[in-house]
Design a protein around this motif. Structure first.
Motif: not given
Lengths: 236, 236
Positions: A110-115, A142-144, A159-167
DNA sequence: CTTGACATCGAACGCATGTTCGTGTATAAA
DNA sequence: TTTATACACGAACATGCGTTCGATGTCAAG
């Protein structure tokens, strides 16, 4: 089964306004106990509770363990004040803009964004109603991600869904997480359960078999899944 | 017999500039120990020492027993910075403007100004070089009085002289104070000495006899005399 | 009715931070 | 030389103040 939060309430604004005034008057922010008195809240922990939320909403910034370590984020503050005097504009601040930082594929981590970093590319962001998210989340965390491929169907994700995630790098029982399976070189979305010294990864689709991880070191939790958004095409 | 203070030194400005930057960066002032690190002073008490001076000079304001309770007085700060980049203007801030709040007469109590208040009537004020005054004095506590009448001659003070005073209700041995003698209804300037349970009030003119006060309750100290200024007319 | 998340409280805990004090050195005035 | 004061240090001390935790109350969804 849940009671959803009220969103920003009178106490939030009262605290915010007080801090603003105090700051302007004394040149430094108030202590929690001073806020207590002013706002007639009897417990410091309650004020702390509100401050955490305000920080989550992005109205203020706090430094841990630092006396009076509160910084008021002027932009957010002003925006809120504008709304309060002009109810017509309303509901601007009740939205959270979450950046879509990449795609999630079964075969890649998963491409987790920098802090921190202000990765603001307004093109690829989605707006979520604050009320749809769990409270106290700092929106910085939060990132998606956009799902690519059909490999997450057992998580009921298309396919195509967007998931909202928390680091996150760890999880609690029952939370859905994105995990990277080291030995399979595979990313997957599963419900997470501790099972003694082992870990059980349960697919959302209950007819499918869970994966039992004997050695927790062979998996890496990349984040918690807070929401899945699927936008269907409309004709007409 | 004394070593006179250096006036504002490199450490003062260093501390001041650091506080300014910190304030701007974080929205709240630094703690003493943070200033310690920055300015490479090993002891908190030394920083405290400088802060007390800075407050005395009027550069900052501090709130007792409050974490990070420092307010930077912008006016004074800017003035100082101006001087530092333009040495020509120099010596503006080395002056203290002291308000002349009234007259001192033998037959009346000393008109001590109310504790804080901005009694700024530029007409009646005199400028004193900072270096002429004892250090650490908060200039808020200073005021000046014009002497009326010849009644203070035994204190070597003449009609028309101006005395610089500091608010005080008690004194230490050897200090010159303005006292109100309750039983005589009289104000006088004398050197002050504890003498067991009694008090000795010694005239500046040593050929004159001291006054012995059996009961200290019969006198009221109105303030300490820091300086006497006599301006003589010049013809020419 | 039960469940679980929100909202509140009060009390305790512990680190953060200002304050005080004893001590020592240097310097200028007497 | 002596003396009084500015300047400096470091160690305690006392308190300011954020954090944590258990308990309780409320309300909406199951």
């Amino acid at each position: 089964m849940v009671k959803r939060s009220q969103g920003i309430g009178p106490r939030h604004t009262k605290i915010l306004v007080y801090m603003e005034r105090y700051q302007k008057k004394y040149g430094y922010p108030p202590a929690i106990r001073e806020i207590c008195e002013e706002t007639e809240i009897s417990s410091t922990s309650v004020v702390n509770y509100y401050l955490e939320q305000l920080e989550g909403w992005g109205y203020i910034k706090r430094e841990k363990n630092i006396s009076r370590g509160i910084t008021i984020i002027k932009d957010a503050f002003n925006k809120l004040m504008d709304e309060s005097i002009n109810p017509l504009v309303e509901k601007v601040e009740t939205l959270v803009r979450i950046p879509v930082v990449g795609r999630i594929v079964a075969g890649l981590p998963v491409p987790v964004p920098a802090s921190d970093l202000a990765y603001f590319d307004p093109e690829s962001a989605i707006d979520i109603a604050r009320s749809m998210l769990p409270q106290r989340e700092k929106m910085d965390d939060l990132f998606a991600l956009e799902v690519q491929g059909e490999s997450m169907i057992d998580a009921m994700v298309n396919d195509g869904d967007v998931i909202i995630m928390k680091k996150a790098t760890e999880a609690r029982n029952g939370e859905m997480v994105a995990v990277w399976l080291l030995d399979k070189d595979e990313t997957t979305l599963k419900y997470f359960y501790h099972e003694g010294s082992k870990v059980r990864l349960q697919p959302a689709n209950k007819t499918m078999q869970p994966i039992i991880i004997d050695d927790p070191k062979t998996i890496q939790i990349q984040g918690k899944v807070l929401m899945v958004v699927r936008r269907l095409p409309v004709v007409g």
